[in-house]
Each structure stands twice: as structure tokens, then as C-alpha cells.
Design a protein around this motif. Sequence first.
Motif, PDB file in Angstrom:
ATOM      1  N   LEU A 185       0.841  -1.196   0.000  1.00  0.00           N
ATOM      2  CA  LEU A 185       0.000   0.000   0.000  1.00  0.00           C
ATOM      3  C   LEU A 185       0.878   1.249   0.000  1.00  0.00           C
ATOM      4  N   PRO A 186       0.347   2.383  -0.476  1.00  0.00           N
ATOM      5  CA  PRO A 186       1.135   3.615  -0.485  1.00  0.00           C
ATOM      6  C   PRO A 186       1.671   3.962   0.902  1.00  0.00           C
ATOM      7  N   ALA A 187       2.887   4.435   0.963  1.00  0.00           N
ATOM      8  CA  ALA A 187       3.552   4.725   2.241  1.00  0.00           C
ATOM      9  C   ALA A 187       3.173   6.119   2.730  1.00  0.00           C
ATOM     10  N   THR A 188       1.884   6.318   3.015  1.00  0.00           N
ATOM     11  CA  THR A 188       1.420   7.610   3.519  1.00  0.00           C
ATOM     12  C   THR A 188       1.292   7.534   5.040  1.00  0.00           C
ATOM     13  N   SER A 189       1.277   8.693   5.675  1.00  0.00           N
ATOM     14  CA  SER A 189       1.199   8.720   7.139  1.00  0.00           C
ATOM     15  C   SER A 189      -0.134   8.159   7.642  1.00  0.00           C
ATOM     16  N   ALA A 190      -1.220   8.411   6.904  1.00  0.00           N
ATOM     17  CA  ALA A 190      -2.536   7.930   7.331  1.00  0.00           C
ATOM     18  C   ALA A 190      -2.601   6.404   7.308  1.00  0.00           C
ATOM     19  N   ILE A 191      -2.100   5.795   6.248  1.00  0.00           N
ATOM     20  CA  ILE A 191      -2.119   4.335   6.145  1.00  0.00           C
ATOM     21  C   ILE A 191      -1.155   3.726   7.157  1.00  0.00           C
ATOM     22  N   ALA A 192       0.018   4.344   7.329  1.00  0.00           N
ATOM     23  CA  ALA A 192       0.992   3.836   8.306  1.00  0.00           C
ATOM     24  C   ALA A 192       0.397   3.864   9.714  1.00  0.00           C
ATOM     25  N   ALA A 193      -0.341   4.930  10.048  1.00  0.00           N
ATOM     26  CA  ALA A 193      -0.946   5.037  11.370  1.00  0.00           C
ATOM     27  C   ALA A 193      -2.026   3.975  11.570  1.00  0.00           C
ATOM     28  N   ALA A 194      -2.825   3.729  10.536  1.00  0.00           N
ATOM     29  CA  ALA A 194      -3.885   2.708  10.628  1.00  0.00           C
ATOM     30  C   ALA A 194      -3.280   1.323  10.840  1.00  0.00           C
ATOM     31  N   LEU A 195      -2.232   1.009  10.093  1.00  0.00           N
ATOM     32  CA  LEU A 195      -1.581  -0.300  10.232  1.00  0.00           C
ATOM     33  C   LEU A 195      -0.904  -0.437  11.592  1.00  0.00           C
ATOM     34  N   ALA A 196      -0.353   0.656  12.099  1.00  0.00           N
ATOM     35  CA  ALA A 196       0.281   0.619  13.419  1.00  0.00           C
ATOM     36  C   ALA A 196      -0.750   0.317  14.503  1.00  0.00           C
ATOM     37  N   ASP A 197      -1.943   0.909  14.393  1.00  0.00           N
ATOM     38  CA  ASP A 197      -3.008   0.641  15.360  1.00  0.00           C
ATOM     39  C   ASP A 197      -3.432  -0.831  15.307  1.00  0.00           C
ATOM     40  N   LEU A 198      -3.543  -1.377  14.102  1.00  0.00           N
ATOM     41  CA  LEU A 198      -3.938  -2.780  13.966  1.00  0.00           C
ATOM     42  C   LEU A 198      -2.865  -3.714  14.521  1.00  0.00           C
ATOM     43  N   ARG A 199      -1.598  -3.357  14.328  1.00  0.00           N
ATOM     44  CA  ARG A 199      -0.513  -4.162  14.903  1.00  0.00           C
ATOM     45  C   ARG A 199      -0.603  -4.169  16.431  1.00  0.00           C
ATOM     46  N   GLN A 200      -0.907  -3.020  16.998  1.00  0.00           N
ATOM     47  CA  GLN A 200      -0.993  -2.927  18.451  1.00  0.00           C
ATOM     48  C   GLN A 200      -2.135  -3.796  18.974  1.00  0.00           C
ATOM     49  N   VAL A 201      -3.233  -3.834  18.244  1.00  0.00           N
ATOM     50  CA  VAL A 201      -4.351  -4.704  18.622  1.00  0.00           C
ATOM     51  C   VAL A 201      -3.900  -6.162  18.641  1.00  0.00           C
ATOM     52  N   ALA A 202      -3.202  -6.580  17.590  1.00  0.00           N
ATOM     53  CA  ALA A 202      -2.727  -7.968  17.508  1.00  0.00           C
ATOM     54  C   ALA A 202      -1.863  -8.327  18.711  1.00  0.00           C
ATOM     55  N   GLN A 203      -1.063  -7.368  19.173  1.00  0.00           N
ATOM     56  CA  GLN A 203      -0.180  -7.618  20.315  1.00  0.00           C
ATOM     57  C   GLN A 203      -0.930  -7.608  21.645  1.00  0.00           C
ATOM     58  N   GLN A 204      -1.848  -6.656  21.797  1.00  0.00           N
ATOM     59  CA  GLN A 204      -2.505  -6.434  23.084  1.00  0.00           C
ATOM     60  C   GLN A 204      -3.588  -7.460  23.402  1.00  0.00           C
ATOM     61  N   LEU A 205      -4.066  -8.196  22.407  1.00  0.00           N
ATOM     62  CA  LEU A 205      -5.134  -9.173  22.651  1.00  0.00           C
ATOM     63  C   LEU A 205      -4.610 -10.607  22.742  1.00  0.00           C
TER      64      LEU A 205
END
Length: 386
Positions: free
Chosen positions: A230-250
Amino acid sequence: MRNWLLPEYIEDVLPAEAARMEHLRRQLLDLFAVHGYQFVIPPLLEYLESLITGVGHDLDLATFKVVDQLTGRLMGVRADTTPQAARIDAHMLNNQGVSRLCYAGSVLRTTPSGLAQTREPLQLGAELFGHAGVESDIEVQRLMVKALKLAGVTQLHLDFSHVGIFRHLVRQAGVNSELEQALYAALQSKDQAEVRNLTAGLDATTSAALCVLTELNGGADVLERAAQVLPATSAIAAALADLRQVAQQLQDLDVNVCFDLAELRGYHYHSGMVFAAYAQGYAGPLALGGRYDEVGSAFGRARPATGFSLDLRGLVTALPPAEIAQAIFAPYDHDPALTAKVDALRAEGQIVIQELPGHESHRNELQCDRQLVKQGDHWEVQAMPS
């Protein structure tokens, strides 16, 4: 004309099932309470604009409308309690910090939906207002898992997405609302050929990104692939970072976590991460949730918001059939010792049914497996004779 018939997809809940649903409702509200979620009871009926403004066309279609005989204004019967909770947070409480609210009550919908395929779900949910970070998303997700496990659901599967990725791609490309809606529909059906056809007039980068969304589903490794394609934009990077955190925290909750970046459930309503809970034995999602930061703006006070809801009727559909709790039979007798014994048993939470004169032939309908028998000057609980 059989005037005892109910409308289609509207049904009574009979004693055994009603008792189980009410017991579970109390347990879940107690769970929410110890996590700081305050119980609210919004009205069943409101002016229509308060119920549907800012929540998308789908909720408008699902809402029954009536004319208020006092004002002549159009009113709606609530089809979803979440907008009401947002209104309460925005104007009734007016907190500046975080608000945590929960609710439990019937909603009415024009067409059947959910696991129970009913037009009158018993909706129960929890909403968190005033915090924009992924930490509040994770808080309500963990609460949702605890609620489902408390209800006896095992082997949970959680499915996550983020509507911000799709929204960012189409807004960056200047896509008009008609094409945006067509792309949304194509992504929901995972129709990559249709997505490719619809994006033929867009720049190659956006077209490729929207097409690849249909393939980005699976475990946490999907997020790493998404970061590459996906395009390396700040909005997409932030969304993916949030999803990664979910994967770790659950990870500690013993649930299966997956991601599907083409899933845009509630796209016109949600603004960020969305999620759904599934389990074996259920044909659809048990609970749905996500972030909806824009809904409060309809009430003149936009607040970050995230939450989840479930249908208590649907939740119990895959559980074993409910049974009426067995009671203790008490004969009709004016003995003060009997009255005292019955009162003591009921104070302990025991079900005691006292027979009324003239109904001796219907004792088998009372669902009693024990009886009170007089022994000298006192009464004892004994097994009913077979």
C-alpha cells in the motif's frame, strides 16, 4: 382473523429463555459496571433527525417512522442505541474528559437482522467517548471478549479492519461519491475484477492499492504485507500501526485474531478501526464494534468515540435449550412457621411456589422438584415423590 398472531419476525420470549436472557443481561451490566461503564436508559422514541443524522443511509432505512401527534414532527423508533449514547455524552453529560456508558434494551428494525433474524433485537453495548487513541479501542475490544466469554461463548474469532485506509485512498484520488459507493460495494464482495474495472480511470498507484485490498486478509502477517504493497502515507501507516498494536494487546485473551482490510462494515458510520466477533456454532457475528469519531458532530459536539454492541437474543440462539428452574412446592396453609420458612428460603434466592386452593390437580405444571413437609412444629425441604 386470528388476532393473537404477531407480525413477521416479531416474537415472544417465553419463560425459560426470558429468564436466561435476563440473568445474562444482569451479569453483563455488572461486568460493564466494574469496568467503569455507567448505565443509561435512552428513550425508545425520538425525533427522527436525532436518531439518524450522521449515521448513514442504512440506519434510516432500518428505522420505523411515526408522526408525533403533539407537534406534527416526524419521530423514529430507535433501531440502534449507539447514536443515543452519543447524544447523551454530547449534551446531557457534557463531560470534558472520558465518558464510559453502557445500555441494554430493545431496538426495532424494519427488516430482520442478526443471528436471531428478528426485527426486535435486545441490544446491549458499551461506548467510550473522549479518547482518540488506540488504547480506548483496545479497552472496548477486551471488554467485548470478556462479555462473550461470560456468556459461555468459547473459541472466539475476532476480525479487524480499518475503514480509514479505504477512505484515505479514495479521498486522495479525488473519487466522487458515486464511484466511492460502487468501490465500497465491490470490496464487500471481494470482487477484484470489478474493483479493477471501476478504478481504470484513476492513477495506477491508487488502482493497484484498491485492488490489493481484496487480497489482504489473514493473520497478523497481512499487516506487514499491507505495509509493503500500500502507499507509504502517514494515514495508512498510522492505521496499520493501530492494527498491529491490537494484535499484540489481545494475545493474552486466548482468541484468534485476523485481519481483512477490504471489510468496510459500517463504512458510512465508522471512522477508523472496525471489528467483529465470531464463534463456532453461530452463523454470523456475535458482536460488532468500531470507532465513530464523527457521530457526535451531528449533535454539535464532535467527540472521539469507540464501542461495541451485541444482540442478547442472537447470543443465546446457539446455546443449549433453556429450562425452567425447578422450585420448592409449599402447600396452602396458614401456619406462621410455614410462612417464616417460605420467607427464609426466598431470601436465600430459592424459588418457592405456594399452592392456591382448588388447583391441587395442576401441581405438575408448577415445575417443582422439592416440597415443604411439616415435621413436628417446623417445616423441612424434601424431594418430591416420583
